[in-house]
Design an enzyme around this catalytic site. Sequence first.
Site, PDB file in Angstrom:
ATOM      1  N   SER A 142       0.843  -1.212   0.000  1.00  0.00           N
ATOM      2  CA  SER A 142       0.000   0.000   0.000  1.00  0.00           C
ATOM      3  C   SER A 142       0.867   1.247   0.000  1.00  0.00           C
ATOM      4  O   SER A 142       1.976   1.244   0.561  1.00  0.00           O
ATOM      5  CB  SER A 142      -0.900   0.023   1.235  1.00  0.00           C
ATOM      6  OG  SER A 142      -1.508   1.295   1.353  1.00  0.00           O
ATOM      7  N   TYR A 155      -1.677  -0.543  10.072  1.00  0.00           N
ATOM      8  CA  TYR A 155      -1.718  -0.884   8.637  1.00  0.00           C
ATOM      9  C   TYR A 155      -0.442  -0.408   7.924  1.00  0.00           C
ATOM     10  O   TYR A 155       0.161  -1.146   7.136  1.00  0.00           O
ATOM     11  CB  TYR A 155      -2.957  -0.231   8.031  1.00  0.00           C
ATOM     12  CG  TYR A 155      -3.238  -0.554   6.589  1.00  0.00           C
ATOM     13  CD1 TYR A 155      -3.767  -1.786   6.221  1.00  0.00           C
ATOM     14  CD2 TYR A 155      -3.000   0.378   5.585  1.00  0.00           C
ATOM     15  CE1 TYR A 155      -4.044  -2.083   4.884  1.00  0.00           C
ATOM     16  CE2 TYR A 155      -3.277   0.098   4.260  1.00  0.00           C
ATOM     17  CZ  TYR A 155      -3.796  -1.128   3.907  1.00  0.00           C
ATOM     18  OH  TYR A 155      -4.073  -1.415   2.589  1.00  0.00           O
TER      19      TYR A 155
HETATM   20  P1  NAP Z   1     -11.295  -6.009   0.538  1.00  0.00           P
HETATM   21  O1  NAP Z   1     -12.252  -5.578  -0.507  1.00  0.00           O
HETATM   22  O2  NAP Z   1     -11.586  -5.729   1.973  1.00  0.00           O
HETATM   23  O3  NAP Z   1     -10.976  -7.567   0.342  1.00  0.00           O
HETATM   24  C1  NAP Z   1     -10.048  -8.197   1.170  1.00  0.00           C
HETATM   25  C2  NAP Z   1      -9.940  -9.644   0.791  1.00  0.00           C
HETATM   26  O4  NAP Z   1      -8.973 -10.274   1.649  1.00  0.00           O
HETATM   27  C3  NAP Z   1     -11.253 -10.389   0.994  1.00  0.00           C
HETATM   28  O5  NAP Z   1     -11.419 -11.315  -0.062  1.00  0.00           O
HETATM   29  C4  NAP Z   1     -11.024 -11.130   2.314  1.00  0.00           C
HETATM   30  O6  NAP Z   1     -11.739 -12.342   2.434  1.00  0.00           O
HETATM   31  C5  NAP Z   1      -9.554 -11.448   2.207  1.00  0.00           C
HETATM   32  N1  NAP Z   1      -8.960 -11.769   3.492  1.00  0.00           N
HETATM   33  C6  NAP Z   1      -8.771 -10.961   4.551  1.00  0.00           C
HETATM   34  N2  NAP Z   1      -8.184 -11.650   5.539  1.00  0.00           N
HETATM   35  C7  NAP Z   1      -7.984 -12.920   5.085  1.00  0.00           C
HETATM   36  C8  NAP Z   1      -7.406 -14.080   5.627  1.00  0.00           C
HETATM   37  N3  NAP Z   1      -6.919 -14.107   6.874  1.00  0.00           N
HETATM   38  N4  NAP Z   1      -7.348 -15.199   4.865  1.00  0.00           N
HETATM   39  C9  NAP Z   1      -7.835 -15.208   3.603  1.00  0.00           C
HETATM   40  N5  NAP Z   1      -8.391 -14.125   3.027  1.00  0.00           N
HETATM   41  C10 NAP Z   1      -8.473 -12.996   3.772  1.00  0.00           C
HETATM   42  O7  NAP Z   1      -9.868  -5.347   0.296  1.00  0.00           O
HETATM   43  P2  NAP Z   1      -9.227  -4.735  -1.032  1.00  0.00           P
HETATM   44  O8  NAP Z   1      -9.458  -3.291  -1.017  1.00  0.00           O
HETATM   45  O9  NAP Z   1      -9.576  -5.536  -2.213  1.00  0.00           O
HETATM   46  O10 NAP Z   1      -7.681  -4.931  -0.672  1.00  0.00           O
HETATM   47  C11 NAP Z   1      -6.915  -6.008  -1.193  1.00  0.00           C
HETATM   48  C12 NAP Z   1      -5.456  -5.730  -0.866  1.00  0.00           C
HETATM   49  O11 NAP Z   1      -5.072  -4.474  -1.420  1.00  0.00           O
HETATM   50  C13 NAP Z   1      -5.177  -5.646   0.639  1.00  0.00           C
HETATM   51  O12 NAP Z   1      -3.905  -6.218   0.916  1.00  0.00           O
HETATM   52  C14 NAP Z   1      -5.139  -4.153   0.892  1.00  0.00           C
HETATM   53  O13 NAP Z   1      -4.350  -3.823   2.001  1.00  0.00           O
HETATM   54  C15 NAP Z   1      -4.509  -3.645  -0.412  1.00  0.00           C
HETATM   55  N6  NAP Z   1      -4.779  -2.245  -0.699  1.00  0.00           N
HETATM   56  C16 NAP Z   1      -6.054  -1.803  -0.947  1.00  0.00           C
HETATM   57  C17 NAP Z   1      -6.242  -0.453  -1.228  1.00  0.00           C
HETATM   58  C18 NAP Z   1      -7.603   0.108  -1.544  1.00  0.00           C
HETATM   59  O14 NAP Z   1      -7.688   1.324  -1.733  1.00  0.00           O
HETATM   60  N7  NAP Z   1      -8.653  -0.687  -1.611  1.00  0.00           N
HETATM   61  C19 NAP Z   1      -5.160   0.418  -1.236  1.00  0.00           C
HETATM   62  C20 NAP Z   1      -3.898  -0.062  -0.983  1.00  0.00           C
HETATM   63  C21 NAP Z   1      -3.714  -1.400  -0.726  1.00  0.00           C
HETATM   64  P3  NAP Z   1     -13.023 -12.474   3.423  1.00  0.00           P
HETATM   65  O15 NAP Z   1     -14.154 -11.881   2.667  1.00  0.00           O
HETATM   66  O16 NAP Z   1     -13.144 -13.928   3.611  1.00  0.00           O
HETATM   67  O17 NAP Z   1     -12.684 -11.713   4.671  1.00  0.00           O
END
Ligand code: NAP
Length: 247
Positions: A142, A155
């Site tokens: 991130s 985070y």
């Molecule tokens: P999201 O929509 O909240 O989705 C998170 C995913 O991770 C879900 O499928 C969740 O599954 C899974 N997950 C969480 N804990 C888990 C575990 N212990 N074992 C297996 N699966 C797990 O998040 P996102 O925005 O797509 O983010 C994805 C990645 O991008 C993350 O690493 C986040 O830090 C990074 N990121 C996101 C942003 C942004 O703006 N969105 C920015 C920078 C970085 P469940 O549904 O089963 O919980």
Amino acid sequence: MKFSGKNVLVTGASRGIGAQIAKTLATHGLKVWINYRSGADAAEKIKEEIEAEGGNAAIIKADVTIEDEFNAAIKTIIDADNELSYLVNNAGITKDKLALRMSVDDFNDVINANLTSAFIGCKGALKAMGKKRFGSVVNISSIVGEMGNAGQTNYSASKGGLNAMTKSFAKEAAARGIRYNAVTPGFIQTDMTDELKDEIKAEYEKNIPLSRFGQASEIADAVAFLLSDHSSYITGEILKVNGGLYV
Ligand code: NAP
């Protein structure tokens, strides 16, 4: 996009960025293993969407913070396909609070979910890919791991650690022909950022040179590049995909 390998495991691929990464990689001809923890129906839907487009997908349940579960998932994949070609450590959580209100449990939960899980995956991949002397790993980090953020001491620490860990794995694994890179998304439209209040989103957008949140597909394209043979001389790189927010 040019891929020499056959399959990829994407953690946390039941929704958000992970789901889009799975769909994009399937369009490039990889068999995609969709990992989920609790969203069985959502994972099934992503699998169906991939198959409807002519792609190849399978589902693998595991909580990636639990070492035995994550390792068992990798073993299942190798038993089925005879190898793990690529890994995307995408699963992640937030538990935002100002530091003075953040408990040590809130801190450790996020470190476990975002950093320790990726360590388990990176280590498991090194073992599996090392045997074949082929493979590539991308960690989804991130922007806040690079610049910090108020309300996200847990985070930002997890993602800053992930960036440093990616470089260390790159150095350890290069002799075996395995590459480790990370992508640092800025603000991307997903469930994670949907939690932000509208006025906070608008404030962030004012500071983004490209004047908008990114799309998950824009992260997925960067991941595809870093996994593929098109980046064969790139390892230990932290690739910013943030609309110019942090340059
Ligand atoms: P999201 O929509 O909240 O989705 C998170 C995913 O991770 C879900 O499928 C969740 O599954 C899974 N997950 C969480 N804990 C888990 C575990 N212990 N074992 C297996 N699966 C797990 O998040 P996102 O925005 O797509 O983010 C994805 C990645 O991008 C993350 O690493 C986040 O830090 C990074 N990121 C996101 C942003 C942004 O703006 N969105 C920015 C920078 C970085 P469940 O549904 O089963 O919980």
